[in-house]
Motif scaffolding. Sequence first.
Motif, mmCIF file in Angstrom:
data_model
loop_
_atom_site.group_PDB
_atom_site.id
_atom_site.type_symbol
_atom_site.label_atom_id
_atom_site.label_comp_id
_atom_site.label_asym_id
_atom_site.label_seq_id
_atom_site.Cartn_x
_atom_site.Cartn_y
_atom_site.Cartn_z
ATOM 1 N N THR A 1 0.829 -1.211 0.000
ATOM 2 C CA THR A 1 0.000 0.000 0.000
ATOM 3 C C THR A 1 0.859 1.254 0.000
ATOM 4 O OG1 THR A 1 -1.791 -1.126 1.178
ATOM 5 C CG2 THR A 1 -1.770 1.268 1.274
ATOM 6 N N THR A 2 1.883 1.260 0.852
ATOM 7 C CA THR A 2 2.807 2.402 0.889
ATOM 8 C C THR A 2 3.521 2.556 -0.450
ATOM 9 O OG1 THR A 2 3.167 2.112 3.263
ATOM 10 C CG2 THR A 2 4.820 3.381 2.057
ATOM 11 N N GLN B 1 2.489 1.564 -3.408
ATOM 12 C CA GLN B 1 1.570 1.963 -4.475
ATOM 13 C C GLN B 1 1.341 3.467 -4.487
ATOM 14 O OE1 GLN B 1 0.184 0.578 -7.001
ATOM 15 N NE2 GLN B 1 0.644 -1.582 -6.661
ATOM 16 N N ARG B 2 1.287 4.079 -3.311
ATOM 17 C CA ARG B 2 1.011 5.519 -3.291
ATOM 18 C C ARG B 2 2.263 6.345 -3.540
ATOM 19 N NH1 ARG B 2 1.442 8.809 1.241
ATOM 20 N NH2 ARG B 2 2.337 7.900 3.123
ATOM 21 N N GLN C 1 2.101 10.917 -1.941
ATOM 22 C CA GLN C 1 0.889 10.862 -2.742
ATOM 23 C C GLN C 1 -0.268 10.310 -1.906
ATOM 24 O OE1 GLN C 1 0.856 12.028 -5.976
ATOM 25 N NE2 GLN C 1 2.972 12.605 -5.496
ATOM 26 N N ILE D 1 -3.815 8.288 -1.326
ATOM 27 C CA ILE D 1 -4.448 7.103 -1.908
ATOM 28 C C ILE D 1 -5.766 7.484 -2.556
ATOM 29 C CG2 ILE D 1 -5.488 4.857 -1.384
ATOM 30 C CD1 ILE D 1 -3.494 4.664 0.973
ATOM 31 N N ALA E 1 -3.987 1.095 -6.503
ATOM 32 C CA ALA E 1 -3.753 1.488 -5.111
ATOM 33 C C ALA E 1 -4.976 1.185 -4.250
ATOM 34 C CB ALA E 1 -3.398 2.974 -5.041
ATOM 35 N N HIS E 2 -6.184 1.393 -4.810
ATOM 36 C CA HIS E 2 -7.414 1.104 -4.076
ATOM 37 C C HIS E 2 -7.556 -0.401 -3.831
ATOM 38 C CE1 HIS E 2 -9.400 5.027 -5.771
ATOM 39 N NE2 HIS E 2 -8.426 5.274 -4.914
ATOM 40 N N ASN F 1 -4.511 10.505 3.450
ATOM 41 C CA ASN F 1 -5.196 11.301 2.441
ATOM 42 C C ASN F 1 -5.210 12.790 2.786
ATOM 43 O OD1 ASN F 1 -5.952 9.324 0.505
ATOM 44 N ND2 ASN F 1 -7.528 8.578 1.892
ATOM 45 N N PRO G 1 -0.590 13.590 2.824
ATOM 46 C CA PRO G 1 0.085 12.447 2.198
ATOM 47 C C PRO G 1 1.599 12.435 2.364
ATOM 48 C CG PRO G 1 -0.795 13.955 0.533
ATOM 49 C CD PRO G 1 -1.364 14.378 1.845
#
Length: 314
Positions: free
Chosen positions: A218-219, A221-222, A226, A228, A238-239, A285, A288
Amino acid sequence: MKKAIRRQAVEAGAGGGIANAVDGEMTAVVRVIGLAIAGLVTAAIAAGIWKGFSTVSVGRGALVDGLMLTEVILAGVLILLGSIVEGFGYGLSLGTRWPYTRNIVWLMVQGDPEAAHRVVATLVGLVALALVVLAPDSATISGLSLIIVTALFGMGTLYVLAGKAPALVHGTHGLLAYTVFLIYLTGVAFPGLGFWSYLAAAAALHPLLLAVFLGGMTTGQRGFGQAIGVFVKPQRLAHWTVAAHVTAALLLVATLGWLMPAYPVAFYLAVTQVAVGFLLFHAVNLKPKNPGVIVAFHQCMVLLITLAIVLLWR
């Protein structure tokens, strides 16, 4: 002015790769956390000395017992440092140069968590090497090997944050870091027990490690700084990664609940962690680049759940 001088110092450092340095925000909270981490490192050394003098073993055996305890604490501190690096926007404070710059100790003294992370990682590696020399067995050799591989993937995480490597690298790095922590923790808790056999049989640890891996994904991917993005139905990769991570966390809660009353403390910690995870999602969010101390708290909860499972806290 200070940031400009610091940036020049980083870019002048030794090591390969593209600088890509991005300074984190040095706040009073970061400084306090830095002092707390320094205290934990000191405590790790003190605990090792105490263990060496208090154990029933003598000579080399006592030294090994002390170093094993020190290594467990240092491995946990290293994981916490990684979360502080992420939480306060220091992931690229040294750019993609790895493993050191010429002034890395000075940067650590100034309060840079990423510099501290790399110095403590070196200390973890040196203790692991000493353990292999003093007590070469499956656990110590596996531990040192895992540390080397973890360090290489640590280099890869810098390129993930810089947008030059896939998120899989970040997830694997987190999984390896926890495996290192586990191998020395089980060595202290259950001397002589084969780690890999224990890991295969410890069903409660499997969803935990899956959640750790997907949390790292998850980290990754963003990327660096950035968001999420809030979603109900996943719209992009990312979702979907977040959804998979939440599913793994719920699987951990379900597994611990199914195994009750074997892991009561771990179960309640895991339930609480789900709520903490949603707070972290919103923090990421909202801010970020530096979501703050919630990242370290989230990671601390994972360490506590791991301890509660292995040590059977009740």
